[in-house]
Write a protein that holds these residues in place. Structure first.
Motif, short mmCIF file in Angstrom:
data_model
loop_
_atom_site.label_atom_id
_atom_site.label_comp_id
_atom_site.label_asym_id
_atom_site.label_seq_id
_atom_site.Cartn_x
_atom_site.Cartn_y
_atom_site.Cartn_z
N TRP A 1 3.79 2.04 -6.52
CA TRP A 1 4.57 2.11 -5.28
C TRP A 1 5.59 0.98 -5.25
O TRP A 1 6.76 1.17 -4.92
CB TRP A 1 3.62 2.04 -4.09
N PRO B 1 2.22 4.74 0.76
CA PRO B 1 1.98 5.62 1.91
C PRO B 1 1.20 6.85 1.48
O PRO B 1 1.34 7.32 0.35
CB PRO B 1 3.39 5.98 2.37
N SER B 2 0.38 7.36 2.41
CA SER B 2 -0.54 8.43 2.01
C SER B 2 0.20 9.74 1.73
O SER B 2 -0.32 10.59 1.02
CB SER B 2 -1.58 8.64 3.11
N TRP B 3 1.44 9.89 2.26
CA TRP B 3 2.14 11.16 2.04
C TRP B 3 2.69 11.27 0.63
O TRP B 3 3.16 12.30 0.19
CB TRP B 3 3.25 11.38 3.05
N SER C 1 -0.76 0.87 -5.91
CA SER C 1 0.13 -0.05 -5.21
C SER C 1 1.19 -0.60 -6.17
O SER C 1 2.34 -0.83 -5.80
CB SER C 1 -0.67 -1.18 -4.57
N LYS D 1 0.85 -1.17 0.00
CA LYS D 1 0.00 0.00 0.00
C LYS D 1 0.89 1.23 0.00
O LYS D 1 1.78 1.37 0.83
CB LYS D 1 -0.89 0.00 1.25
#
Lengths: 296, 394
Positions: free
Chosen positions: B210, B174-176, B207, B172
């Motif tokens: 990422w 990261p939200s930042w 994902s 997943k």
């Protein structure tokens, strides 16, 4: 006791087949100090040619002999195009070339004959020759072992009693000096490759003629590891060592692994590689091979 | 051959050039990531060639494994063919830790690296006595036995036998990390925007992207470490062994230590490659690590270029893309269909292996470097001073 005998017989059968491929490896190693990783695939291709000839209506032993000739010619061509231009002392490019041949031959066989297993002609009579209790020694095993001995005898005579055998041994013993003596080194090595491929084709034909096996492009993948181990075990430059090594591997597979409780059945390959490791570490020249002495 | 641009090492211009090149590489890398995150296929004729991130991620995994081969074959000169063993070992250790002990993926490297390093060193020990061909035989045997080891009944609980081991792990982002915003931003570029798909990234695409970035960072660290290693004292010792073992020993190089360490490093890199591979694929299955894989990795090594770091990158791409593209080629004019349906990929790789060894022993990397030399040449620092002193001496 019956079980033990049966396993001994099985070992003999497999061992003879490995020995025949190992003989081919040894021939090439003697000539060029190179382990031909494509040997198994060359033999497989040869066996397919035999099968094709047989399908076209040739009698089976004629098919085997013609197949051996054809694969010998192919091998001579391969040697001339790919191997001869490299320095025999530099192993890496040669190993890479034979790995490339391995991939190409395997793919070509799979494209031409597909992956479906095909039945191979039965070269030997069916049934069992000797029955002791419940243990059966099939005719196939006897003939496989017999033809293995026959091939070795023929090669022994060829190498030790004929002119071309003499020049082959001269080249394998010292390349430079034999060139100075006027031996045509290139064609002699080419002859070695052809001879090896023919022996390999014979071995693969015998192997595939096993009543319990069918022929398919990956038939030699496993057998190659066993044969390489057999050749290394016997000493990479000794013909009779190949027989000894092949039989040892056969017996390790069928006898030793079965009687050692902590080794599971599927571990034959692992046991073989471990044996290879031990032999190479303790005695790199194998059972019958000549020791190499390096001069600095 | 006069080059258009000449840089001298140690000058600010050289530094700017280096920074520029690396910035360009990173930018291209990221743009490719965003461009191929959703569509990722090129159509030629009636054939469709996939270029999705899945393949590029696999290429990163293979690239790291080939980097290991560069260390042991390219720089130390030991013919080791068993890289698939360590590739598989890394993959299975990671899969086992992630699936059964719910470790995060990257942390498994803490176990994978040391264990592969140790096993590799153990396998390197016989290499002290076994040379050249014998070593090739032994390591080939090692590669061949890996799938049978994995399928052992007694290991079923750890490896999942012939069915393979599912990791069940989801990466997943990261939200930042503003992946979505960047993607949207790229789409607004006039004319070129359509290459970057449309609409926001789905969670799956995010994902995937990422993973792509994460794997590239791991691989980048590996490449950076190895490039430093090669330039340092142990690296020079390795190259000395490759060039002449006897003279290396005479110069005071500890053959045993250097060889075993290079085996260990190569195996550790193989393990890292395996971890990346299983993180991408999500399942470790025994047939993914057969002896054929070991040979394919050698193909990658040779086609990329033996003894070059760039070669490992190219080799990874070759291994990940060529067999895949070959199998998705359904029709070419004048080629019978039968030749396209079989194992064409393996045929092409085999031919590449032979042709490159015959005609281009340096591989693609060397050819690229030669072409680059026409435009840019880099001088060593103080080269003028050296040539002066040489002139005076003579």
């Amino acid at each position: 006791m019956d079980l033990f005998l049966q396993r001994l017989f099985d070992g003999l059968t497999n061992g003879s087949a490995y020995a025949l491929i190992a003989v081919a490896l040894v021939l090439i190693f003697k000539a060029t100090t190179l382990v031909n990783f494509a040997q198994g695939e060359q033999a497989m291709l040869g066996a397919f040619i035999v099968l094709q000839l047989w399908n076209w209506g040739l009698p089976m032993w004629v098919a085997v002999i013609v197949g051996m000739l054809i694969s010998g010619i192919i091998a001579a061509g391969l040697e001339r195009t790919f191997i001869r231009r490299f320095d025999p002392a530099d192993h890496l490019p040669l190993v890479i070339i034979t790995l490339g041949l391995f991939l190409v031959l395997n793919a070509v066989a799979a494209i031409v004959w597909r992956y479906d297993p095909l039945a191979f002609p039965q070269l030997f009579p069916h049934g069992s020759a000797i029955t002791i209790g419940n243990a059966r020694l099939s005719w196939y095993s006897i003939f496989a072992f017999g033809s293995c001995i026959l091939v070795l005898l023929l090669l022994h005579v060829l190498l030790n009693r004929t002119k071309i055998g003499l020049s082959f041994r001269a080249v394998s013993s010292n390349l430079e000096s034999s060139r100075l003596c006027g031996i045509k080194v290139g064609p002699t090595l080419q002859f070695g490759w052809a001879l090896a491929a023919a022996a390999g084709t014979f071995g693969a034909s015998i192997y595939a003629a096993n009543p319990v096996l069918q022929i398919e492009p990956s038939i030699m993948l496993r057998a190659l590891i066993f044969s390489i181990t057999a050749a290394a075990l016997g000493g990479l430059d000794s013909l009779w060592g190949a027989l000894l090594g092949g039989l040892t591997i056969g017996f390790i597979q069928s006898v030793l692994v079965q009687y050692i409780p902590f080794i599971p059945n599927e571990m034959t390959l692992t046991a073989t590689v471990v044996v290879l490791l031990i032999v190479l570490t303790l005695r790199p020249s194998g059972f019958l091979g000549t020791k190499t002495v390096e001069r600095v | 051959m006069a080059s258009r641009f000449t840089f001298t090492k140690g000058t600010p211009q050289y530094r700017n050039y280096r920074i520029g090149v690396w910035a360009l590489i990173i930018a291209i890398f990221l743009l490719i990531g965003f461009a191929f995150v959703d569509v990722g296929s090129i159509s030629i004729g009636s054939n469709k060639y996939n270029l999705s991130l899945i393949r590029l991620n696999k290429a990163i995994a293979y690239g790291v494994a080939i980097l290991g081969l560069q260390v042991v074959i390219g720089y130390t000169g030991q013919i080791a063919l068993g890289q698939s063993f360590f590739f598989g070992m890394g993959a299975y250790i990671s899969a086992w830790l992630v699936a059964d002990h719910s470790w995060p993926f990257l942390l498994t490297l803490l176990i994978v690296v040391p264990s592969c390093f140790l096993v590799g060193m153990l396998c390197g020990l016989p290499a002290l006595r076994i040379k050249g061909l014998y070593l090739a035989l032994l390591t080939f045997g090692l590669a061949a036995l890996f799938p049978t080891l994995i399928k052992l009944d007694s290991l079923y609980d750890y490896t999942g036998g012939a069915n393979g081991k599912l990791t069940g792990y989801k990466f997943k982002a990261p939200s930042w990390l503003p992946l979505d915003e960047i993607a949207q931003g790229l789409q607004t570029i006039p004319l070129l925007g359509s290459f970057f798909g449309d609409g926001p990234l789905s969670s799956r695409e995010e994902s995937r992207l990422w993973k792509y970035i994460l794997f590239a960072i791991v691989a980048g660290i590996c490449f950076w470490l190895i490039s430093n290693l090669i330039k340092s004292r142990p690296g020079r010792a390795m190259r000395a062994i490759r060039d002449n073992e006897t003279s290396a020993a005479v110069s005071g190089i500890n053959l045993a230590a250097t060889k075993t360490i290079s085996f260990g490093i190569a195996s550790a890199l193989g393990g890292i490659g395996g971890t990346i591979y299983v993180a991408e694929v999500g399942i470790a299955s025994p047939d993914d690590f057969s002896s054929l894989v070991a040979i394919y990795l050698i193909v990658g090594l040779v086609v990329g270029g033996v003894g070059t770091l760039e070669g490992a990158v190219i080799g990874g791409l070759v291994y990940a893309l060529i067999p895949d593209w070959a199998s998705s080629t359904q029709s070419i004019a004048f080629v019978p269909e039968r030749w396209l349906q079989g194992p064409t990929g393996s045929l092409i790789l085999g031919i590449l292996l032979i042709v490159l060894t015959l005609f281009m022993p340096g591989g693609i990397a060397t050819a690229i470097n030669k072409a680059k030399g026409r435009f840019v040449s880099i001088k060593a620092a103080n080269s003028d001073k050296n040539s002066e002193s040489v002139a005076q001496n003579s």
